[in-house]
Scaffold this motif. Structure first.
Motif, short mmCIF file in Angstrom:
data_model
loop_
_atom_site.label_atom_id
_atom_site.label_comp_id
_atom_site.label_asym_id
_atom_site.label_seq_id
_atom_site.Cartn_x
_atom_site.Cartn_y
_atom_site.Cartn_z
N UNK A 66 -42.05 33.87 -13.32
CA UNK A 66 -40.66 34.01 -12.86
C UNK A 66 -39.63 33.65 -13.92
N UNK A 67 -40.10 33.14 -15.04
CA UNK A 67 -39.14 32.87 -16.12
C UNK A 67 -38.30 31.64 -15.85
N UNK A 68 -37.21 31.56 -16.59
CA UNK A 68 -36.32 30.41 -16.52
C UNK A 68 -35.74 30.28 -15.12
N UNK A 69 -35.60 29.06 -14.65
CA UNK A 69 -35.15 28.88 -13.27
C UNK A 69 -33.70 29.34 -13.08
N UNK A 70 -32.84 28.95 -14.03
CA UNK A 70 -31.43 29.29 -13.86
C UNK A 70 -30.96 30.08 -15.08
N UNK A 71 -30.38 31.23 -14.82
CA UNK A 71 -29.85 32.04 -15.88
C UNK A 71 -28.35 32.21 -15.63
N UNK A 94 -50.41 30.44 0.27
CA UNK A 94 -51.88 30.38 0.22
C UNK A 94 -52.48 31.71 0.67
N UNK A 95 -51.94 32.26 1.75
CA UNK A 95 -52.42 33.53 2.30
C UNK A 95 -52.31 34.65 1.25
N UNK A 96 -51.22 34.62 0.48
CA UNK A 96 -51.00 35.66 -0.55
C UNK A 96 -51.63 35.28 -1.89
N UNK A 97 -52.32 34.14 -1.89
CA UNK A 97 -52.98 33.62 -3.09
C UNK A 97 -51.99 33.28 -4.21
N UNK A 98 -50.75 33.03 -3.81
CA UNK A 98 -49.75 32.61 -4.80
C UNK A 98 -49.98 31.16 -5.20
N UNK A 99 -50.69 30.44 -4.37
CA UNK A 99 -50.97 29.03 -4.69
C UNK A 99 -51.77 28.92 -5.99
N UNK A 107 -51.47 30.99 -8.68
CA UNK A 107 -50.70 31.36 -9.88
C UNK A 107 -49.34 30.67 -9.95
N UNK A 108 -48.85 30.24 -8.80
CA UNK A 108 -47.55 29.59 -8.74
C UNK A 108 -46.49 30.47 -8.12
N UNK A 109 -45.41 29.84 -7.73
CA UNK A 109 -44.33 30.56 -7.03
C UNK A 109 -43.10 29.67 -7.01
#
Ligand code: AMP
Length: 140
Positions: free
Chosen positions: A109-114, A73-78, A80-82
């Motif tokens: 961040x793209x696909x979770x598992x590569x 939240x502090x970095x405002x990632x809430x 856009x997502x993380x």
């Protein structure tokens, strides 16, 4: 026994870019960030990995999630997502034997598992042999 790098960071014996610290957790920037925001969150109790958590560690574990939310939240990632990731053991790619969560974000961040090519080959072998497919039935 000699402390590992995260124990030293926790105990202020090794430099880090500290992001947050309280009674339960320490959070600091990853030294080799994979994204604009890449923060490591560790419990202040030495726990080697997710394999080693105990019922009595629940305060540490719940606070890791609460602090991840707070930092996001502090970095405002809430907005856009993380992603919050813990790597466990050899296949999980765990390098440091101290439970830690990667809080990563700031770009899609793209696909979770590569999977690497070598794992894709193993996966094909597993899929072609149904009897060996242990992942479909869990006996908890
Ligand atoms: P893992 O592969 O999940 O064990 O992740 C270990 C992470 O620790 C890697 O992303 C490293 O870049 C990071 N790391 C290792 N040493 C340090 C350090 N001294 N300060 C900050 N991050 C570190």
């Amino acid at each position: 026994m000699e402390k590992n790098i995260f124990e030293k960071i926790r105990d202020n014996e090794s430099p880090c870019e500290l992001v947050y610290k309280d009674k339960y957790v320490t959070a600091f920037n990853d030294i080799h960030p994979d994204a604009p925001a890449h923060i490591l969150i560790i419990p202040n109790k030495k726990i080697a990995s997710l394999n080693d958590i105990l019922e009595e560690d629940s305060d540490y574990l719940s606070n890791i999630l609460l602090v991840a939310k707070k930092i996001a939240k502090e970095l405002e990632l809430d907005k856009t997502g993380y992603r919050l990731i813990t790597n466990c053991g050899k296949d999980g790619g765990q390098e440091v034997d101290y439970l830690h969560f990667h809080l990563v974000g700031g770009v899609p961040l793209g696909k979770m598992i590569s999977l690497p090519k070598s794992s894709k080959k193993i996966l094909k072998e597993i899929e072609s042999n149904a009897e060996k497919n242990i992942w479909k039935t869990l006996h908890l």
